[in-house]
Design an enzyme around this catalytic site. Structure first.
Site, short mmCIF file in Angstrom:
data_model
loop_
_atom_site.label_atom_id
_atom_site.label_comp_id
_atom_site.label_asym_id
_atom_site.label_seq_id
_atom_site.Cartn_x
_atom_site.Cartn_y
_atom_site.Cartn_z
N ARG A 14 0.81 -1.22 0.00
CA ARG A 14 0.00 0.00 0.00
C ARG A 14 0.85 1.27 0.00
O ARG A 14 0.33 2.36 -0.26
CB ARG A 14 -0.93 0.00 1.21
N GLY A 104 8.26 -3.87 12.97
CA GLY A 104 9.14 -2.84 12.42
C GLY A 104 8.43 -1.63 11.86
O GLY A 104 9.07 -0.64 11.51
N ASN A 172 -5.98 -6.01 20.90
CA ASN A 172 -4.65 -6.62 20.84
C ASN A 172 -3.72 -5.75 20.00
O ASN A 172 -4.02 -5.46 18.84
CB ASN A 172 -4.76 -8.02 20.24
N LYS A 353 31.58 28.65 2.64
CA LYS A 353 31.74 27.22 2.33
C LYS A 353 33.13 26.76 2.75
O LYS A 353 34.13 27.34 2.35
CB LYS A 353 31.54 27.00 0.83
#
Length: 458
Positions: A14, A104, A172, A353
């Site tokens: 999905r 996960g 649950n 920089k």
């Protein structure tokens, strides 16, 4: 030993992504990493990740995390289900261990919640414990059926629930604690004789209960912790919850967020007391902001260290250091590996920089300093450019203390300018300038008398 088995083999169809679902990010951090960190934070020493076709990408991302990876075979001829996934880690489970099952794709689970679950499991002397939550709308979740003494009788899936069981609001989470030996023995007894033809961990609970062992349920206060990510919409919802958590933590610690809903701060960021963060600010990575700072609108700070009493407005700072009492912006860009020392002023459209800017130095507008070491109390005028690139190689320049560089000057690197030198406006400097010298490197002005009339421009 405490062991966690984190199920991360899901394909996440999905999500409609070529990237593994658990590697999509919340607050610039993979969702799987939150689960791993919470597990380790709960003092679980052995963490097993069950992976599938996403094995190589997950291993690459987590190669320094000291994890054990187990591959779950996936294919048309292979069974599915949480029980089958857990089976892949059986050889890592010790009989005397306490085994935690996690997912996960649930990045909001806290280490404190895992600790509470495992403490409850051990203190109550339980053989299996289910992490549960109460939802106002429990539709779609398995319901927790308890006995009068509070023990868990069974977990009933909604499609199998009676009308009375469907009224139960305790659900649950899919997160469990098990006695190691009982889990292994019970996994050998589950089957896939169900509508989905899958093996489920919930069947382990029923097997353990039917054998007379104790099964309990520990209910969490915040049901958001079990929120799973299966789509881009859920990813965005999870991101919002995580950002709210992070912002609340900083406000509780003495930081003012003018508009928390439009302030984006990563989880590893540190911010000192009495700093004020304005709307539209993004602070990423392991950045550190000191005390009494003001970070105004539309500023982005990435993996940078900001000292106390620094003012930053509408600027970008990347992988750099800014020391205390400096004033940055608006529209300053500080690029990686730059060090801005104390009491520096960098103003409108200044770019730095890979350079060090010394204490008290000012570049108030329209300047570029690249690959250079600038000393203390240097003035860098409007339009000054350190020309550090010849099309092939980069070169570095040094400017010592108290140098004045006039407007619209070009410093052609490599150049060394000694202290107290003065660079005249409009100069292009290619050679060393000695202490106290005035360097002028421009053509002398020449006026052509009546040139406009001769050219018939008017």
């Amino acid at each position: 030993m405490n062991i966690s088995i984190i199920l991360a083999a899901g394909e996440g169809t999905r999500m409609k992504s070529q990237k593994s679902k658990v590697l999509h990010e919340v607050c610039n951090k993979p969702i799987l990493e939150y689960v791993v960190d919470s597990s380790k934070g709960a003092d679980i020493k052995k963490n097993i990740i069950v992976v599938g076709d996403n094995e190589s990408s997950i291993k690459e991302k987590f190669e320094n995390k000291k994890l054990i990876f187990k591959r779950q075979p996936i294919g048309k001829d292979k069974p599915y289900g949480t029980g089958y996934a857990v089976m892949q880690a059986v050889d890592e489970i010790e009989d005397s261990s306490t085994v935690l099952i996690l997912y996960g794709d649930t990045p909001l689970i806290r280490e404190e919640t895992i600790e509470e679950l495992m403490d409850f499991h051990k203190e109550q002397g339980l053989d299996a414990t289910v992490l549960t939550a109460s939802l106002e709308n429990p539709t779609g979740y398995g319901r927790i059926v308890r006995a009068e003494d509070g023990s868990v009788i069974k977990i009933v899936e909604e499609r199998d629930a009676s009308e009375l069981e469907k009224e139960i609001k305790e659900i649950n989470s899919g997160i469990y604690c098990f006695n190691g030996k009982l889990l292994k023995d019970s996994l050998n007894e589950i089957n896939n004789n169900n509508a989905q033809n899958e093996y489920y961990v919930t069947d382990v609970i029923e097997i353990i209960k039917n054998k007379g062992y104790s099964v309990g349920g520990h209910k969490i206060e915040d049901p958001n912790e079990i929120y799973g990510v299966n789509s881009r919409l859920q990813l965005a919802s999870c991101e919002k919850i995580m950002r709210e958590r992070i912002n609340e933590k900083h406000m509780e610690n003495g930081v003012t967020l003018i508009d928390p809903d439009s302030t984006y701060i990563d989880g590893d960021v540190e911010i000192g007391q009495d700093s004020i963060i304005y709307p539209g600010v993004i602070i990423e990575g392991n950045s550190r902001i000191g005390k009494n700072c003001i970070i105004r609108q539309n500023t982005r700070i990435y993996k940078s260290d900001i000292g106390d009493n620094v003012y930053i407005e509408s600027s970008t700072i990347e992988e750099s250091l800014i020391e205390e009492n400096s004033d940055i912006g608006p529209y300053t860009h500080i690029r990686p590996n730059s060090k801005i020392r104390k009491n520096v002023k960098l103003g409108n459209f200044v770019e730095i920089k890979n350079s060090e800017i010394g204490e008290g130095t000012k570049a108030s507008h329209l300047a570029y300093v690249g690959d250079s070491d600038i000393g203390k109390d240097v003035n860098i005028g409007c339009g000054v450019v350190f020309v550090n690139y010849d099309g092939k190689d980069k070169f570095r320049s040094v400017v010592e203390d108290n140098v004045f560089i006039g407007c619209n000057s070009n410093i052609i690197s490599p150049v060394y300018i000694e202290k107290w030198a003065y660079i005249a406006a409009g100069s292009t400097i290619t050679d060393r300038v000695k202490e106290n010298d005035l360097a002028i490197a421009r053509s002398r002005q020449e006026n052509k008398e009546d040139w406009v009339t001769i050219k018939k421009f008017r």
